[in-house]
Design a protein around this motif. Structure first.
Motif: not given
Length: 147
Positions: A30-31, A51-52, A58-59, A145-147
């Motif tokens: 997360a950080l 993307m992030h 998600a995190h 972007h696909t994770p």
């Protein structure tokens, strides 16, 4: 003027390896996402932000933290001292206006991260700045972007 959307495979792999190693060594997904998002905001990288932000959610990074990240210094109570130290270091490394990272910013980060985690944090900041410059210089748009 046309810009290339191609990235040498070996360069992409090297940048990805640095990013993954730095994140893993930091040990706080997360950080890590807060750090890369803040650098990407400063560097105006829409691709990396898109993307992030998804990865951060998600995190488990809160919407409040994401909403206030651009003004983290004024957002008292939203970020803990460790997060604030990491964000200050992120800004200092990303925007080297004085040509160096101020000693007080580094010292504050060193209080919250042991030597190994601090080294990984710096590597993560360097990695996202590399990615931002690669994507911004080519004007790669958000999405794709696909994770």
């Amino acid at each position: 003027m046309s810009r290339t959307d191609q990235l040498d495979r070996e360069v992409g792999q090297a940048l990805s390896a640095l990013s993954a190693t730095a994140k893993r060594g930091l040990g706080d997904p997360a950080l890590a996402e807060l750090v890369v998002i803040r650098a990407s905001q400063l560097n105006h990288c829409a691709f990396c932000l898109d993307m992030h932000l998804r990865i951060a959610r998600a995190h488990g990074v809160s919407e409040r933290q994401l909403d206030l990240l651009a003004a983290w210094e004024e957002a008292e109570g939203v970020y803990d001292e460790r997060e604030r130290a990491a964000l200050a270091l992120t800004e200092a490394v990303t925007v080297l206006t004085e040509g160096f990272v101020p000693d007080d910013v580094y010292a504050t980060a060193a209080k919250h991260f042991d030597d190994s985690r601090l080294a990984h944090l710096i590597a993560l900041i360097v990695a996202i700045n590399n990615w931002n410059r690669v994507m911004v210089s080519r004007r790669i748009p958000p999405g794709g972007h696909t994770p």
